[in-house]
Write a protein that holds these residues in place. Sequence first.
Motif, mmCIF file in Angstrom:
data_model
loop_
_atom_site.group_PDB
_atom_site.id
_atom_site.type_symbol
_atom_site.label_atom_id
_atom_site.label_comp_id
_atom_site.label_asym_id
_atom_site.label_seq_id
_atom_site.Cartn_x
_atom_site.Cartn_y
_atom_site.Cartn_z
ATOM 1 N N ASP A 48 -8.536 -2.065 -10.956
ATOM 2 C CA ASP A 48 -9.349 -1.054 -10.298
ATOM 3 C C ASP A 48 -10.664 -0.859 -11.028
ATOM 4 O O ASP A 48 -11.695 -0.674 -10.422
ATOM 5 N N ARG A 89 1.369 -4.076 -9.030
ATOM 6 C CA ARG A 89 0.971 -3.216 -7.904
ATOM 7 C C ARG A 89 2.069 -2.214 -7.589
ATOM 8 O O ARG A 89 1.811 -1.045 -7.338
ATOM 9 N N SER A 148 0.210 3.779 -14.849
ATOM 10 C CA SER A 148 -1.097 3.182 -15.077
ATOM 11 C C SER A 148 -0.924 1.995 -16.007
ATOM 12 O O SER A 148 0.009 1.973 -16.813
ATOM 13 N N ARG A 170 1.949 0.525 -9.957
ATOM 14 C CA ARG A 170 0.866 1.459 -9.695
ATOM 15 C C ARG A 170 1.254 2.431 -8.592
ATOM 16 O O ARG A 170 1.049 3.631 -8.706
ATOM 17 N N ASN A 177 -2.622 6.248 -11.931
ATOM 18 C CA ASN A 177 -2.429 5.202 -10.922
ATOM 19 C C ASN A 177 -3.554 4.177 -10.931
ATOM 20 O O ASN A 177 -4.116 3.856 -9.902
ATOM 21 N N GLU A 178 -3.853 3.721 -12.099
ATOM 22 C CA GLU A 178 -4.963 2.788 -12.195
ATOM 23 C C GLU A 178 -4.557 1.552 -12.971
ATOM 24 O O GLU A 178 -3.800 1.628 -13.944
ATOM 25 N N ILE A 179 -5.040 0.409 -12.546
ATOM 26 C CA ILE A 179 -4.909 -0.797 -13.354
ATOM 27 C C ILE A 179 -6.282 -1.061 -13.934
ATOM 28 O O ILE A 179 -7.246 -1.263 -13.212
#
Lengths: 500, 312, 312, 340
Positions: free
Chosen positions: A207, A183, A191, A186, A29-31
């Motif tokens: 992030d 978003r 990711s 996410r 769950n990261e950008i």
Amino acid sequence: MALLSMRDIDKSFFGKMANEHVNLEVGYNEIHALLGENGAGKTTLMNILYGIYTRDSGTIEMEGKPITFSSPKDAIKSHIGMVHQHFTLVPTLTVSENITLGLKSPGHPFPNRKVLDEQIASLSCRYGLDVDPKAIVGQLSVGEQQRVEIIKLLYRDAKLLILDEPTAVLTPQETESFFTVLRRLREDGHSVIIITHHIPEVLSITDSITVLQNGRNAGTVQTKETNAEELSRLMIGRKLQGSKREMISKQNRGNGLVLSGVFLSKAKLGPLSLQVPPGSILGIAGVDGNGQKELAEIIVGIRMHQGGTVSLCGECLDHLSVEQRKRKGIGYISDDRHKDGLILDMDLQDNMLLKLFGEEGIVTHGFVNRLLLRKRTEQAVAEHAIKTSSLECPLRYLSGGNQQKLILAREMAGNPSLVVACQPTRGLDIGSSETVHNMLLRLRKEGCSILLVSSDLDEIVLLSDEIAVMHGGKIMDCLPNDRIDLTKIGLLMAGKGMDA
Amino acid sequence: MDITLLATSTAFLAATIRMATPIALAGLGETISEKSGVINIGVEAIMLSGAFFSFLGMFSTGSVLLGLLFGMLGGVGASMLHAFLSIRCKANQTIAGLALNFLLLGLTSFLFLMKFGQTTTLPSITVIPTVKIPLLSRLPLLGESLFNQDPFVYLLLFLVLAIGILFYKTEWGVILHAVGENPRAADTAGISVNKVRYLACFANGILGGLGGTYLSMVKLGFFMENLTAGKGYIALVTVILGRRNPLGVIGAALVIGSAEALQIRLQTMGTSIPSQAFSMLPYVVTVIVLLFSIGRNQDPTALGIPYERDKR
Amino acid sequence: GGSTEKKDENSALKVALLLSGPANDQGWNAVAFAGLKAAEEAYKIETAYSENVGIADGEAAFTDYASQGYDLVIGHGFQFGDPAVRVSANFPKTKFMAIESNVFSDNAASYVMACEQAGYLMGMLSASMSKTGIIGMVGGFEQPSIVKVVEAYKLGAKAVNPSVKVLEVYISSFTDVSLGKEAALSMADQGADVLSHIANQAGTGVIKAAEERGLLATGDSYDQNSIAPNTVMASTIYSVPALVLSAVEKVSTKTYVGGVFNLGMKDGVVDISGYNSFESKIPATTKQLISDTRLRILDGSFSVPLIETRTK
Amino acid sequence: MKGKTKTFVSYLVIITIVLVVSALLILSVGSSVQKSLHSFLKGIAGSAYGLSEVLVRATPLILAGLGVGIAFRTGFINIGAEGQLYMGAIAVTALGMFAPNLPAYLMIPLALLLGFLAGALWSFVPGLLKAKFGISEVINTIMFNYIAINLVGILVRTVLKDASYPYPMSPVLPKATVLAQLFPPNRVHAGFLIALAFAVLLYILLFKTWMGFSMRAVGLNGRACRCAGISVFKNVALSSLLSGGLAGIAGVCEVSGLHHRLIEGISPSYGYLAIIVALLGQNHPLWIVVSALGISALQVGSMSMQRSAGVPTSIASIIMGLVVVLILARKQLFATAREA
Ligand SMILES: Nc1ncnc2c1ncn2[C@@H]1O[C@H](COP(=O)(O)OP(=O)(O)OP(=O)(O)O)[C@@H](O)[C@H]1O
Ligand SMILES: Nc1ncnc2c1ncn2[C@@H]1O[C@H](COP(=O)(O)OP(=O)(O)OP(=O)(O)O)[C@@H](O)[C@H]1O
Ligand SMILES: [Mg+2]
Ligand SMILES: [Mg+2]
């Protein structure tokens, strides 16, 4: 445990290290942004991850398990998807065919298009990626094509999305809605690795950030804990100077470029009128594919218009060929440097010759004066700090930034009276962009008329004396730079009424 | 004699179909290959190889099936050599095709000589006979010429249908198209570009080999040096004229076949014009038909370009 | 230049043969090749040959054999006339021969075979055996050595049946077998029931066409009955061994001189084959007529007109 | 240098493979390998005549190869040199027959000019169709080959026929059309010098002049040329003219230098071989001369092998195909061999 971890990745091309001991970690769950100058090795690293290149050494782990991909097929199986810098869609196929390309759908090999189209529609609805599954991809705008690329990944169930410079071709509005999509992804458990040269974007959406420099790690930071200065220092090892548009007193140096009532119904262009006085920059803002390229090509003579007149310094250009116009001092920077601007398999000198042939002494009695040409090329290389191994190096092996610098150097040669510049910094890093901006400003100072087409509003605002907004082949409005209102321009670009 | 009457006669149509069949078979094969981005101007070699090996197979074993198998394998052998050069070695496909023509012209003549020696007694096999399809052959006009033919003609009809479905109704067709149009896109979508291309070349070998087999096993019943006599080049023409559409290819083959059939019939009517004026007819017709394709160039974008994954 | 190699006077005579096509072309070149081999056995001479000698290579081939010390170099075809004459000036001791040509020098001669004599008889046979009154003749190239036979064939046919219709085609190829076959089929479609050819390799297609349609055929150059035993009634025969013999004799007796020499039936160079399985199927009256005419040609009381350009 | 040694070794390996394969082929027809090799070499270099024959064959190969080379440089895939060569041959014949009294100093230049124009016309039509309408030149040029060959057939039976002679060929052309032999009685003639001269001229054109630069540029990226004001149409048209013209001159040389009359079949596939010559010479005028000499020597040698050792000529065709295949595969095969 991280979703992805790449460690000690090495990759060399022809003995030149493109990646050297590179590390990259991306969590769930990261950008995650991958930053760096042109040629820093970002795309190379991602191509290794996606199985397009094979690494020389190093390890890659997905969810703790070591993986080795020998082709993108393996990457797709491991739920990795990638949107390339240059789109990888088949223009002659439909959106739906592109998205399901190579997949075994129920009934294989006889796909049930109706069902597939419905699946695609529901997917695009869920993430707000609006496309028509039946449309032919070649007829879509870049923004739409990008949405197709992303749906393509999602349709393949990608958990980790790699996006190589996805915003380079988008308008501010498109970028904004694109970020909304990211978003939402996410939130949905995906990711994302995003490569971009726009630091403000990085700060707003990501992030964490990994910066590469010259093929090596230059640092990894949490977005919350960093700022623009630190990032640009990590990227290019120095602070940006910033380009400044000086005021030039309006001496009367003739009309410059004047278009009146130009139209081309085949391309749904015009009729439009505009004027670019000498020593000024007219910025044309607009979403790609709204007639800017056609307009530029008409001015340069690559396309013929049906009606109206184009004149430069009071001289009518209408019936002149491209060559004649070049000899009159028109320079052209196309938005597609590989296709339109350069001959990649020829060297620097030959590419310079593409414009210099009009200059006195370069071609005499049909023979090319190689000595003079070499001298001129050396000058250009030195003056604009073009990085190359030699003057005989094929352009293919120059980095994008240096390729673009060569084009500018070439088109600036011989004091042009008009330069038409389309997307001159597309895909360039902040350092190169700055150089290009300074080159354009220098031209302006020297009294050249400059027509600047760009979908990057910041660039337009930074450089232009006057700003025109194009939509649907027409000029919606034309304002001096000091009286602009960004939201209004954004609305105009989207074709929303003049009175808004 | 009335030309229009002649042109519509059953015998003329049947002759046209006989002329067109080998060209159309090879043309369909080349179509598949070109769709995938591999242009092989060595169709002539594929056909010649097919013609020789099918003859050899049937002559040595006496079995029609083995003859067919040998013919297809002969075609595949030639085609795969080209595929190897084009795909693996990334060689210039045009010159690889030309080299193939020289190689197989020499090789088939050589092997023929080795096997049968310098002889005036012609080694021959019984040709595959025509098969009349009971009801259809009684259709007026077309029935006799279309449905009283050898099995290859029926195979051809079936193939046109099958390839049409393959191209336009299946995912495989989409893949083939993508590989020829934008191999990088296909690659990043998880398709093995080179595998698809090898398969397409394999199909080209099978079909081109069958085209050659038709000549030796159906039409003639024997083999001779340079038996194909330029038919492979005509097959290439059908691909372009037919715009890589199976129906188009067969249509083009029929047009050229009818020009061949017509020139012979015109000659037998008796004139004092040199016969070359008639022999020229099919080629002139081809050029004229090509003129009608003005402005509709639909070459696959990656035609003739080897795919290199890590080329910038 | 000039022949430099010293030769033992007692050693065997050396004879070389140049062929314009492959030695197994089932026609013109095949009989020459067979003739050379037969002559080798019979007269104890040393021989060599070259196949596929094109126009461009004739001179080099003559020169090479001459400088290797060959006593007699034969070019089998009219196109060898010029090169033979040109090379002969450089090798005065070597003898040169071109068949079917008409140029000569001191040590180069042209030997012309009266093939039309056999063609005339084939025309008579074909017209006699035709039930429909239509017969067909497929020629290779439109050139005198072919045209003279076709024209004689027509005359022979008309002599038997003045109302006979002779269909004729020149297919502009000695090698395109399937074109030969197609030409023959088109004639069959127009009602011809006896098919003849003078087209070497391509002519084999004509015989195959006749066989396939259950028609009759005549062969060319040598007894071609073996190609299709129940189809080929008889063939023209060009006896190259006799030709070579007459030249070899002249060379060894040092009487070989330049000039144009016509050799025909009475020299044993041209003839027709026996009827093989057709012995019983051809009416006695026809056989009688043909053998009478043959005798009249032999004793000189009848001479077959020599027509070297095509008549309508 | 490492790269150079590798290249050298790879060619050595290719030569070995070709020799081994040839030896096997020769053995399998029951001839002696030693005798064959001997006659192969002797045919090429054993006598002045053999050497001259190599140059004789190389002449049309160089000229047509140069033509094909310049066309390929411009992206015009000209497979039609064969037909263009015949058109040149027709032109010189017509000139010799219809203006027999011209003096040699006019006749030869005029013949070259007309031959050039005839060949040029023959490739200009496909060139125009490609440049203007995007119609495949590959197919058109092949069709034009067949048409030209049939045209020769028609002409030598009609207007260009020797009236005093029933055979389908033209009369012997007047002395003024003849290109002199350089070392009589050997056949090599002034055409070879013409070919060399054109190779040098073409080199200068391609690499020293603006015209040559634009042609090369158009071949590499037509779209960029359009944007730079270099006309793609003009350059493709020009290169098709030059290309066909050179092949036409090859035809003139064959008639004026060797046959002195027009006759069917004067070209044993020179036009197709020229494509191989051009590509082996990497479309570089000077290398084209080298590769033309190589291909010519291969053919002269194998014909000599046939004559002296009884090896069938089909072997020449096999070897030529094999050589080209191996050269095409060379880079890849040797790259992997080293990496593995
Ligand atoms: N495939 C190749 N073959 C040969 N040389 C190459 C190749 N690729 C790159 N080079 C050489 O490496 C040099 C640097 O290229 P590169 O793309 O790394 O520049 P860069 O560091 O990205 O420049 P910039 O600072 O403008 O981004 C080129 O000048 C070229 O000579
Ligand atoms: N296929 C290739 N062949 C040769 N060199 C390559 C290749 N791909 C990348 N390189 C080289 O590797 C280096 C890194 O290139 P890469 O494309 O990864 O840079 P990047 O960070 O993506 O730059 P940009 O911002 O311009 O996209 C460059 O020097 C480039 O020249
Ligand atoms: Mg770069
Ligand atoms: Mg990149």
